[in-house]
Design an enzyme around this catalytic site. Sequence first.
Site, PDB file in Angstrom:
ATOM      1  N   GLU A  27      46.123  39.023  36.853  1.00 38.89           N
ATOM      2  CA  GLU A  27      45.476  39.164  38.084  1.00 38.89           C
ATOM      3  C   GLU A  27      45.754  40.752  38.432  1.00 38.89           C
ATOM      4  O   GLU A  27      46.099  41.442  37.514  1.00 38.89           O
ATOM      5  CB  GLU A  27      45.969  38.501  39.309  1.00 38.89           C
ATOM      6  CG  GLU A  27      44.869  37.283  39.885  1.00 38.89           C
ATOM      7  CD  GLU A  27      44.081  37.852  40.624  1.00 38.89           C
ATOM      8  OE1 GLU A  27      43.689  38.883  40.778  1.00 38.89           O
ATOM      9  OE2 GLU A  27      43.397  36.906  41.130  1.00 38.89           O
ATOM     10  N   ASN A  74      48.785  37.602  46.948  1.00 36.16           N
ATOM     11  CA  ASN A  74      47.823  37.258  45.649  1.00 36.16           C
ATOM     12  C   ASN A  74      46.745  38.410  45.365  1.00 36.16           C
ATOM     13  O   ASN A  74      46.757  38.697  44.051  1.00 36.16           O
ATOM     14  CB  ASN A  74      47.047  35.823  45.992  1.00 36.16           C
ATOM     15  CG  ASN A  74      46.333  35.403  44.669  1.00 36.16           C
ATOM     16  OD1 ASN A  74      47.037  35.117  43.678  1.00 36.16           O
ATOM     17  ND2 ASN A  74      45.039  35.184  44.600  1.00 36.16           N
ATOM     18  N   ARG A  83      53.048  33.716  48.942  1.00 36.33           N
ATOM     19  CA  ARG A  83      53.221  34.996  48.313  1.00 36.33           C
ATOM     20  C   ARG A  83      51.875  35.753  48.515  1.00 36.33           C
ATOM     21  O   ARG A  83      50.895  35.255  48.856  1.00 36.33           O
ATOM     22  CB  ARG A  83      53.317  34.624  46.833  1.00 36.33           C
ATOM     23  CG  ARG A  83      52.405  33.982  46.033  1.00 36.33           C
ATOM     24  CD  ARG A  83      52.366  34.011  44.636  1.00 36.33           C
ATOM     25  NE  ARG A  83      51.391  32.984  43.886  1.00 36.33           N
ATOM     26  CZ  ARG A  83      50.289  33.529  43.673  1.00 36.33           C
ATOM     27  NH1 ARG A  83      49.482  34.727  43.890  1.00 36.33           N
ATOM     28  NH2 ARG A  83      49.272  32.643  43.076  1.00 36.33           N
ATOM     29  N   ASN A 125      41.777  35.276  47.728  1.00 33.76           N
ATOM     30  CA  ASN A 125      41.185  35.952  46.657  1.00 33.76           C
ATOM     31  C   ASN A 125      40.361  37.131  46.914  1.00 33.76           C
ATOM     32  O   ASN A 125      39.628  37.095  47.625  1.00 33.76           O
ATOM     33  CB  ASN A 125      40.657  35.115  45.407  1.00 33.76           C
ATOM     34  CG  ASN A 125      41.573  34.903  44.562  1.00 33.76           C
ATOM     35  OD1 ASN A 125      42.201  35.772  43.916  1.00 33.76           O
ATOM     36  ND2 ASN A 125      41.871  33.766  44.141  1.00 33.76           N
ATOM     37  N   ASP A 179      36.943  33.800  42.116  1.00 35.07           N
ATOM     38  CA  ASP A 179      38.355  34.373  42.282  1.00 35.07           C
ATOM     39  C   ASP A 179      38.176  35.792  42.497  1.00 35.07           C
ATOM     40  O   ASP A 179      37.480  36.167  43.442  1.00 35.07           O
ATOM     41  CB  ASP A 179      39.006  34.057  40.849  1.00 35.07           C
ATOM     42  CG  ASP A 179      40.466  34.095  40.924  1.00 35.07           C
ATOM     43  OD1 ASP A 179      41.001  34.883  41.215  1.00 35.07           O
ATOM     44  OD2 ASP A 179      41.149  33.026  40.492  1.00 35.07           O
TER      45      ASP A 179
END
Length: 285
Positions: free
Chosen positions: A17, A103, A101, A149, A198
Site C-alpha cells: 500500500e 490505512n 489503524r 482508502n 482501493d
Amino acid sequence: MGDVRAIVRDRRDRLGEGLLWSSRQNAVFWVDILGRRLNRLSLDSGDVDGWDMPDVIGWVIEREAGEGLIAGIGRSFARLSLDPVTVDVIVAPEATIEGNRFNDAKADAAGRIWAGSMPFNCDVPTGSFYRLDPDGTATQVDSGYTIANGPAMPPSGDFLLHTDTARDTIYRYPVHDDGSLGERRAFIEFEEGWGSPDGMTFDAEGGLWVACWGASCVTRFDPEGRLDRRIALPASQITNCTFAGERLDRMFVTSASDGVDEAQGGCLFEVDPGCRGLAPHRYAG
C-alpha cells in the site's frame, strides 16, 4: 499501453500500500502494512531496499522542508527517520481506539495531509477521515468508515475523493479554502464485476485511476466518473497505484498476498498507463 512487469525482489508484501513517488531520490516508496515494512525502489539502479517498522505502517509522505518523512504508524501521525529508524509521534488522534489503524493518505497543494483510519478486522465502521495541518493539529473531518482508502486530489484542487472499500463507493467532498469540507456525495459506485475500489490517483488530464481489489486490474475513469479503460494485472488483490519517473509517465501498482495463493500476489508491478500523472504534494510541517 498496458505492458506489465513485476519488480524483481526477494520478498512479497502481505499488504502492499501507500505508494509515493520521490523526485528528490528518483525512487518509489511503498509499505507492507501487515509486514510492518517500508520499501524503496531506486529508478536509477532498480535496487529495492527496506526498513522494518516498530508497528503497522499505512503510508509515507515527504516533507517540504526538513529531512525524513511523515508516516501513518499504528494510530498516529509521526515523523519518520531512516538509518536508523526513529519514530517521533506528532499526534495520535485514535490512541484509545485499539482496534483501529491508519490505512492511506495524501498531501494536498496547501501542504495538509488527508488520512483515513479503519478497523484491523475490516468489519465495523469505526474508521474516520482526518486532516493534519502544517502546525501538527489533527482534525476529524468525517467518520463511519469501515475500510478507508485512497484520498485523491484532482488537478484543480477544489475537491477531494475518499473511498469506503466496504461500501464499494468513492465519495466526493468539496474543499474550502480553510480546509473544511462540504457535503459528502457518492461519486462512483462500483458495479458487480468491477472489484472494490482501493487506492487511487489522478492523471494530468483529470482521469482517475483506481486500484481494483478482487478484480486483478487498475481502472481509469474519466473526469465525469465514467469507466474509460482497464489494465489487467496477474494478481487479484490490487491495492494502490501512482505515477513516477521524470516525466511522470510510469505507473507503479501494489498488491497483497495475504489470504490468497497466487504466484504474483504481493508483487510490486510497473505498467504503461499511456498518459502522464501529477507530482505528489509534500507536507508543509
